[in-house]
Design a protein around this motif. Structure first.
Motif, PDB file in Angstrom:
ATOM      1  N   GLN A  20     102.988  68.541  49.733  1.00  0.00           N
ATOM      2  CA  GLN A  20     102.246  67.567  48.942  1.00  0.00           C
ATOM      3  C   GLN A  20     102.506  66.151  49.418  1.00  0.00           C
ATOM      4  O   GLN A  20     101.621  65.291  49.394  1.00  0.00           O
ATOM      5  CB  GLN A  20     102.612  67.697  47.460  1.00  0.00           C
ATOM      6  CG  GLN A  20     101.642  66.977  46.524  1.00  0.00           C
ATOM      7  CD  GLN A  20     100.208  67.444  46.696  1.00  0.00           C
ATOM      8  OE1 GLN A  20      99.921  68.646  46.686  1.00  0.00           O
ATOM      9  NE2 GLN A  20      99.293  66.506  46.883  1.00  0.00           N
ATOM     10  N   GLY A  21     103.732  65.915  49.901  1.00  0.00           N
ATOM     11  CA  GLY A  21     104.064  64.602  50.442  1.00  0.00           C
ATOM     12  C   GLY A  21     103.226  64.254  51.652  1.00  0.00           C
ATOM     13  O   GLY A  21     102.746  63.132  51.787  1.00  0.00           O
ATOM     14  N   TYR A  22     103.005  65.235  52.553  1.00  0.00           N
ATOM     15  CA  TYR A  22     102.176  65.002  53.734  1.00  0.00           C
ATOM     16  C   TYR A  22     100.715  64.806  53.351  1.00  0.00           C
ATOM     17  O   TYR A  22     100.017  63.965  53.916  1.00  0.00           O
ATOM     18  CB  TYR A  22     102.297  66.167  54.716  1.00  0.00           C
ATOM     19  CG  TYR A  22     103.577  66.156  55.513  1.00  0.00           C
ATOM     20  CD1 TYR A  22     103.795  65.201  56.500  1.00  0.00           C
ATOM     21  CD2 TYR A  22     104.573  67.091  55.278  1.00  0.00           C
ATOM     22  CE1 TYR A  22     104.969  65.173  57.231  1.00  0.00           C
ATOM     23  CE2 TYR A  22     105.758  67.084  56.010  1.00  0.00           C
ATOM     24  CZ  TYR A  22     105.950  66.119  56.981  1.00  0.00           C
ATOM     25  OH  TYR A  22     107.115  66.103  57.693  1.00  0.00           O
ATOM     26  N   CYS A  42      98.045  66.575  62.967  1.00  0.00           N
ATOM     27  CA  CYS A  42      97.746  67.943  63.419  1.00  0.00           C
ATOM     28  C   CYS A  42      97.000  68.734  62.355  1.00  0.00           C
ATOM     29  O   CYS A  42      97.325  69.894  62.087  1.00  0.00           O
ATOM     30  CB  CYS A  42      99.031  68.683  63.814  1.00  0.00           C
ATOM     31  SG  CYS A  42      99.952  67.892  65.137  1.00  0.00           S
ATOM     32  N   CYS A  43      96.022  68.097  61.730  1.00  0.00           N
ATOM     33  CA  CYS A  43      95.315  68.738  60.618  1.00  0.00           C
ATOM     34  C   CYS A  43      94.179  69.651  61.063  1.00  0.00           C
ATOM     35  O   CYS A  43      93.424  70.130  60.230  1.00  0.00           O
ATOM     36  CB  CYS A  43      94.758  67.673  59.670  1.00  0.00           C
ATOM     37  SG  CYS A  43      96.023  66.907  58.642  1.00  0.00           S
ATOM     38  N   ASN A  65      98.840  71.739  59.901  1.00  0.00           N
ATOM     39  CA  ASN A  65      97.901  71.108  58.987  1.00  0.00           C
ATOM     40  C   ASN A  65      98.418  71.316  57.565  1.00  0.00           C
ATOM     41  O   ASN A  65      98.457  72.445  57.075  1.00  0.00           O
ATOM     42  CB  ASN A  65      96.524  71.757  59.157  1.00  0.00           C
ATOM     43  CG  ASN A  65      95.496  71.227  58.166  1.00  0.00           C
ATOM     44  OD1 ASN A  65      95.814  70.499  57.233  1.00  0.00           O
ATOM     45  ND2 ASN A  65      94.256  71.621  58.362  1.00  0.00           N
ATOM     46  N   PRO A  66      98.843  70.260  56.858  1.00  0.00           N
ATOM     47  CA  PRO A  66      99.383  70.422  55.504  1.00  0.00           C
ATOM     48  C   PRO A  66      98.428  71.116  54.541  1.00  0.00           C
ATOM     49  O   PRO A  66      98.864  71.819  53.622  1.00  0.00           O
ATOM     50  CB  PRO A  66      99.654  68.981  55.063  1.00  0.00           C
ATOM     51  CG  PRO A  66      99.815  68.216  56.325  1.00  0.00           C
ATOM     52  CD  PRO A  66      98.872  68.862  57.301  1.00  0.00           C
ATOM     53  N   LEU A 114     108.113  72.971  62.939  1.00  0.00           N
ATOM     54  CA  LEU A 114     107.336  73.405  61.779  1.00  0.00           C
ATOM     55  C   LEU A 114     108.254  73.724  60.601  1.00  0.00           C
ATOM     56  O   LEU A 114     107.981  73.338  59.461  1.00  0.00           O
ATOM     57  CB  LEU A 114     106.503  74.639  62.156  1.00  0.00           C
ATOM     58  CG  LEU A 114     105.549  75.189  61.089  1.00  0.00           C
ATOM     59  CD1 LEU A 114     104.441  74.193  60.802  1.00  0.00           C
ATOM     60  CD2 LEU A 114     104.953  76.517  61.547  1.00  0.00           C
ATOM     61  N   LEU A 115     109.354  74.416  60.883  1.00  0.00           N
ATOM     62  CA  LEU A 115     110.324  74.759  59.843  1.00  0.00           C
ATOM     63  C   LEU A 115     110.936  73.502  59.233  1.00  0.00           C
ATOM     64  O   LEU A 115     111.089  73.395  58.009  1.00  0.00           O
ATOM     65  CB  LEU A 115     111.430  75.650  60.421  1.00  0.00           C
ATOM     66  CG  LEU A 115     110.999  77.026  60.958  1.00  0.00           C
ATOM     67  CD1 LEU A 115     112.158  77.685  61.696  1.00  0.00           C
ATOM     68  CD2 LEU A 115     110.515  77.921  59.839  1.00  0.00           C
ATOM     69  N   GLU A 116     111.273  72.560  60.094  1.00  0.00           N
ATOM     70  CA  GLU A 116     111.882  71.321  59.625  1.00  0.00           C
ATOM     71  C   GLU A 116     110.878  70.469  58.848  1.00  0.00           C
ATOM     72  O   GLU A 116     111.245  69.817  57.864  1.00  0.00           O
ATOM     73  CB  GLU A 116     112.432  70.529  60.814  1.00  0.00           C
ATOM     74  CG  GLU A 116     113.617  71.216  61.494  1.00  0.00           C
ATOM     75  CD  GLU A 116     114.038  70.516  62.776  1.00  0.00           C
ATOM     76  OE1 GLU A 116     113.412  69.478  63.115  1.00  0.00           O
ATOM     77  OE2 GLU A 116     114.990  70.994  63.437  1.00  0.00           O
ATOM     78  N   LYS A 117     109.634  70.484  59.290  1.00  0.00           N
ATOM     79  CA  LYS A 117     108.600  69.678  58.643  1.00  0.00           C
ATOM     80  C   LYS A 117     108.455  70.048  57.177  1.00  0.00           C
ATOM     81  O   LYS A 117     108.337  69.163  56.314  1.00  0.00           O
ATOM     82  CB  LYS A 117     107.264  69.881  59.370  1.00  0.00           C
ATOM     83  CG  LYS A 117     106.087  69.167  58.710  1.00  0.00           C
ATOM     84  CD  LYS A 117     104.827  69.268  59.554  1.00  0.00           C
ATOM     85  CE  LYS A 117     103.680  68.520  58.897  1.00  0.00           C
ATOM     86  NZ  LYS A 117     102.486  68.453  59.741  1.00  0.00           N
ATOM     87  N   TYR A 118     108.467  71.346  56.876  1.00  0.00           N
ATOM     88  CA  TYR A 118     108.264  71.803  55.503  1.00  0.00           C
ATOM     89  C   TYR A 118     109.548  72.245  54.821  1.00  0.00           C
ATOM     90  O   TYR A 118     109.494  72.788  53.708  1.00  0.00           O
ATOM     91  CB  TYR A 118     107.240  72.941  55.482  1.00  0.00           C
ATOM     92  CG  TYR A 118     105.871  72.517  55.980  1.00  0.00           C
ATOM     93  CD1 TYR A 118     105.193  71.460  55.389  1.00  0.00           C
ATOM     94  CD2 TYR A 118     105.273  73.164  57.051  1.00  0.00           C
ATOM     95  CE1 TYR A 118     103.947  71.062  55.842  1.00  0.00           C
ATOM     96  CE2 TYR A 118     104.015  72.780  57.516  1.00  0.00           C
ATOM     97  CZ  TYR A 118     103.363  71.737  56.907  1.00  0.00           C
ATOM     98  OH  TYR A 118     102.128  71.346  57.355  1.00  0.00           O
TER      99      TYR A 118
END
Length: 337
Positions: free
Chosen positions: A157-159, A251-252, A129-130, A85-89
């Motif tokens: 915003q990219g996701y 995973c929205c 979920n973005p 999660l940390l890496e994703k954002y």
């Protein structure tokens, strides 16, 4: 003997000497917070006396495996998932804690192995979920520095751009992805609209909250979201072979939403679009809006979330619905077929 863990020397209390030991994989039974379960761990045995030998590193690994298994059973987020999660954002441990309104070192301690409560775990899970992450950022932007906020906001915003900003489209993709699971299922644009409608309707009826903010309108062929209609307009009434390959839902959805979506698919997914259209025509929310549209000679009329929630709450109570047993609901719709 496990691969890569061959004989080694360790001190054996029984033999009171450094001895050769063998490390083997074994099913270990344990209990955490009243829940009994087993997991595959590693045990070291003395080759002289045959007794178990305590090795701190192996013991630590077994404890970690037990905690991971417990998290799987109870649905608690895994340490690795928090890291993802940390890496994703592209956000740090302390900034995310601040954004959530938690203690500054809360995420730090979770990464180090502290197990979060179910409430905190669910809060972290929904941030995959973005759209949920965007909501958190918008509501708590003062918790981060301007640089940190922009960096994470750009990632989010990219996701969102990949999946589309509209949750109904993401919901439609959830059902379209079912085509890979259930080969031969036919999903037309008409059917997609109705599946998304029932997902919205049942989340309102069961949990008292909407899946998305967009409203359905009462059209001749049942409830329709205009943006979704435009999105699939060029496809007409062709089969699922003509539908675009859906993007990942990424995973929205949270746990309650997934349960509802799965229920909707299991109950309504077996019917074709024309039958689902007929079904929505037989239900009060569409009838009220359609009647008002005709009486007031309007071009369009919204099917209010209030009317949907009231009707499906009543239907839930009427069928004694619960996720563990949806037979009563299925019987109801089979009787209408």
């Amino acid at each position: 003997m496990m691969e890569g863990l061959k004989r080694m020397k360790e001190y054996c209390y029984e033999c009171d000497n450094d001895v050769d030991i063998t490390i083997t994989e074994k099913e270990i039974f344990t209990e955490i917070k009243g829940i009994k379960f087993s997991y595959m761990g590693e045990i070291a045995y003395c080759e002289c006396c045959g007794n178990e030998v305590y090795i701190s590193s192996i013991s630590d690994e077994n404890i970690e495996k037990a905690n991971q298994k417990y998290r799987e059973i109870t649905g608690i987020i895994q340490t690795q998932e928090i890291q993802e999660l940390l890496e994703k954002y592209d956000i740090g441990q302390k900034p995310l804690s601040k954004l959530l309104g938690w203690g500054e070192t809360t995420i730090v301690r979770y990464i180090q192995g502290l197990m979060p409560t179910k409430e905190y775990s669910n809060r972290l899970k929904e941030l995959f979920n973005p759209l949920k992450m965007k909501e958190l950022l918008d509501n708590n932007n003062n918790a981060l520095t301007k640089i940190a906020f922009k960096k994470t906001s750009d990632k989010v915003q990219g996701y969102i751009s990949k999946t589309g900003d509209k949750k109904p489209i993401i919901t439609a993709n959830y059902f379209l992805n079912k085509m890979d699971v259930d080969a031969g299922e036919s999903i037309t644009p008409l059917k997609i609209q109705k599946l998304v409608y029932y997902a919205q309707a049942w989340l309102l009826g069961i949990f008292g909250r909407p899946l998305f903010c967009e409203d359905f309108q009462a059209w001749l062929h049942g409830p329709v979201i205009p943006d979704m209609y435009i999105h699939y307009k060029t496809l007409g009434y062709k089969s699922n072979d003509s539908l675009p390959k859906p993007s990942s839902v990424d995973c929205c959805f949270n746990e309650e939403e997934i349960m509802t979506l799965e229920m909707v698919w299991n109950v309504y997914g077996k019917y074709d679009g024309k039958y689902l259209e007929k079904l929505t025509h037989s239900e009060v929310p569409w009838q009220i809006a359609w009647r008002k549209r005709e009486e007031e000679n309007k071009g369009t009329e919204i099917i209010t979330k209030e009317s949907i929630e009231e009707y499906y709450k009543e239907l839930k109570n009427k069928t004694n619905f619960d996720f563990g047993s949806i037979e009563n609901l299925e019987k109801l719709y089979c009787s209408l077929a």
